[in-house]
Design an enzyme around this catalytic site. Structure first.
Site, PDB file in Angstrom:
ATOM      1  N   CYS A  49       0.824  -1.221   0.000  1.00 53.03           N
ATOM      2  CA  CYS A  49       0.000   0.000   0.000  1.00 53.03           C
ATOM      3  C   CYS A  49       0.852   1.263   0.000  1.00 53.03           C
ATOM      4  O   CYS A  49       0.321   2.379   0.019  1.00 53.03           O
ATOM      5  CB  CYS A  49      -0.965  -0.008   1.174  1.00 53.03           C
ATOM      6  N   CYS A  75     -12.666   0.832   8.915  1.00 51.99           N
ATOM      7  CA  CYS A  75     -11.874   0.380   7.758  1.00 51.99           C
ATOM      8  C   CYS A  75     -11.792   1.460   6.692  1.00 51.99           C
ATOM      9  O   CYS A  75     -12.724   2.257   6.516  1.00 51.99           O
ATOM     10  CB  CYS A  75     -12.528  -0.841   7.112  1.00 51.99           C
ATOM     11  N   SER A  76     -10.702   1.441   5.934  1.00 52.39           N
ATOM     12  CA  SER A  76     -10.626   2.285   4.734  1.00 52.39           C
ATOM     13  C   SER A  76     -11.519   1.677   3.662  1.00 52.39           C
ATOM     14  O   SER A  76     -12.032   0.569   3.800  1.00 52.39           O
ATOM     15  CB  SER A  76      -9.181   2.358   4.242  1.00 52.39           C
ATOM     16  N   ILE A 122     -12.699   0.517  -0.319  1.00 49.69           N
ATOM     17  CA  ILE A 122     -12.209  -0.148  -1.539  1.00 49.69           C
ATOM     18  C   ILE A 122     -12.495   0.829  -2.682  1.00 49.69           C
ATOM     19  O   ILE A 122     -13.634   1.278  -2.840  1.00 49.69           O
ATOM     20  CB  ILE A 122     -12.936  -1.492  -1.733  1.00 49.69           C
ATOM     21  N   LYS A 158      -9.772   6.512   4.979  1.00 46.83           N
ATOM     22  CA  LYS A 158     -11.061   6.187   5.585  1.00 46.83           C
ATOM     23  C   LYS A 158     -12.242   6.689   4.753  1.00 46.83           C
ATOM     24  O   LYS A 158     -13.221   5.981   4.568  1.00 46.83           O
ATOM     25  CB  LYS A 158     -11.058   6.820   7.002  1.00 46.83           C
ATOM     26  N   HIS A 200      -9.072   4.580  -0.782  1.00 45.74           N
ATOM     27  CA  HIS A 200      -7.746   3.954  -0.719  1.00 45.74           C
ATOM     28  C   HIS A 200      -7.520   3.032  -1.923  1.00 45.74           C
ATOM     29  O   HIS A 200      -7.502   1.808  -1.777  1.00 45.74           O
ATOM     30  CB  HIS A 200      -7.644   3.193   0.617  1.00 45.74           C
TER      31      HIS A 200
END
Ligand SMILES: CC(=O)CC(=O)SCCNC(=O)CCNC(=O)[C@H](O)C(C)(C)COP(=O)(O)OP(=O)(O)OC[C@H]1O[C@@H](n2cnc3c(N)ncnc32)[C@H](O)[C@@H]1OP(=O)(O)O
Length: 386
Positions: A83, A208-209, A211, A328, A332
């Site tokens: 990442c 979570c970040s 998708i 977030k 991402h």
């Protein structure tokens, strides 16, 4: 010295009508236009891209030549560091400029993820974990281990994580490029519900970040080009620190790789955290942002929550963190993230971050991470022209 002289950035999100090439071309063309530098003057292209099977038609380095006919026959290289692939591209381009072989570098970060199901994305991202011991573990599962260890040692910090999520969702409302324009308040983020289920305990969806699909691009130039460009953010310092991959060999809560990268960048810039006006950091999960506060030197181990209580990291605070909405809520697209972060901090230190602007920002920190604190990239950017 090396300077950022222009940028491009697609919206992040579910971009069904854009494939990998479309994303690269959109961000790359915008960056060249923004820098006012003809494609023919570009000496090399560096592309950050993770992929791991997420798109069959990879080879993004060569796809980048589609940005402009003038790029044909230029060297183009793809870099992968999980990442942090975007920052790997930024750092490689910077080194080529410092080596004196390149005057103008075009850097692209790109990822295409949303055409896959969540389980398929989870499996692809999981390739960045240590396969001998962590095979089959998801990244929410990896960071859940950090959160469990934190809660065990320092008490239940569900509320702290919810505050981070709510802050970043609120910040994203001012970023037109962000994926999620949805105010999710602390109460919603702190509560398990049908709309906010547990993903990997204690982490819920809101921890979570996202998708995402998306691309970001930078034009970076050597010192001699400074008189010719209309704006410039200087790399005052950078630092890359890799830690060992197995989680079993690391003290999770010390987050030693991130801490060393950020502090080395401070030292090389001759500054302390008190001099930093703004930061974009790798909040792949809310627990990561909490640990990064501690790695930045804003708080001692176990005391990251204090900087939320004091208002330090909010807009209007002493050191606002993730004014873009972060991973977030901005999104991402993994290979794009490091380049996006450099873009946003460059905009901040040049006073060009529009509604996200921290007034008077001069020095900014980028912290981008691959794996769980494994490949750590920190940059200090300073606005010098424009
Ligand atoms: C790998 C490295 O080197 C280091 C790293 O950076 S690790 C990080 C890598 N990235 C990840 O692991 C991605 C983590 N995120 C996910 O896996 C998924 O987003 C998730 C599991 C959290 C949710 O996926 P899902 O359950 O399939 O959600 P999905 O069906 O798409 O959306 C359902 C709802 O939740 C919302 N939602 C989805 N993800 C969300 C999130 N992360 N935050 C807030 N809301 C979210 C959607 O907007 C949608 O809302 P509405 O119903 O109101 O439209």
């Amino acid at each position: 010295m090396v300077y950022i002289a222009g940028w491009g950035h697609t919206k992040f999100g579910k971009l069904t009508d854009m494939d990998l090439q479309d994303l690269i071309v959109a961000a790359g063309q915008e960056a060249l236009m923004d820098a006012g530098i003809p494609a023919a003057d570009v000496d090399g292209i560096w592309v950050g891209h993770f992929n791991a099977g997420m798109v069959p038609d990879g080879f993004p380095s060569s796809l980048s030549l589609a940005i402009h006919d003038g790029l044909r026959y230029k060297p183009a290289t793809r870099l992968e560091n999980a990442c942090a692939s975007g920052s790997a591209a930024v750092f490689a381009a910077r080194q080529a400029i410092l080596a004196g072989e390149v005057k103008v570098a075009l850097v692209i970060g790109v990822e295409k993820m949303t055409h896959l199901s969540t389980p398929d994305v989870t499996a692809a991202l999981g390739h960045a974990a240590y396969q001998r011991e962590e095979a089959g573990m998801s990244f929410p599962g990896v960071f859940a281990q950090f959160a469990q260890a934190y809660f065990e040692k320092y008490g239940d910090h569900t509320r702290t994580l919810a505050k981070i999520a709510a802050k970043n969702h609120a910040n994203a409302m001012k970023n037109p490029l962000a994926q999620l324009h949805k105010e999710l308040d602390e109460e919603f983020c702190a509560t398990v519900s049908d709309r906010n289920p547990v993903v990997a305990a204690p982490l819920k969806v809101t921890d979570c970040s996202l998708i995402s699909d998306g691309a970001a691009a930078l034009v970076m130039v050597a010192e001699d080009l400074l008189p010719a460009v209309s704006k410039a953010a200087k790399f005052r310092s950078v630092a890359q620190i890799n830690d060992v991959l197995p989680m079993s060999q690391r003290d999770l809560l010390k987050f030693e790789g991130p801490r060393r990268a950020i502090h080395t960048a401070y030292e090389r810039a001759g500054i302390t955290v008190d001099d930093v006006d703004v930061a974009e950091v790798h909040d792949c999960f809310t627990i990561a942002e909490l640990l990064i506060y501690e790695s930045m030197g804003l708080a001692a181990h176990g005391h990251g929550a204090d900087v939320l209580e004091a208002g330090t990291v909010y807009p209007g605070g002493k050191l606002p963190v993730n004014l873009s909405g972060g991973l977030k809520a901005k999104g991402h697209p993994v290979g794009a993230t490091g380049v996006s972060m450099h873009t946003l901090v460059a905009r901040q230190v040049l006073g060009q971050a529009d509604e996200m602007q921290r007034p008077g920002a001069e020095l900014g920190l980028v912290f981008n991470m691959g794996g769980s604190g494994v490949a750590n990239y920190a940059s200090i950017l300073e606005g010098v022209k424009g």
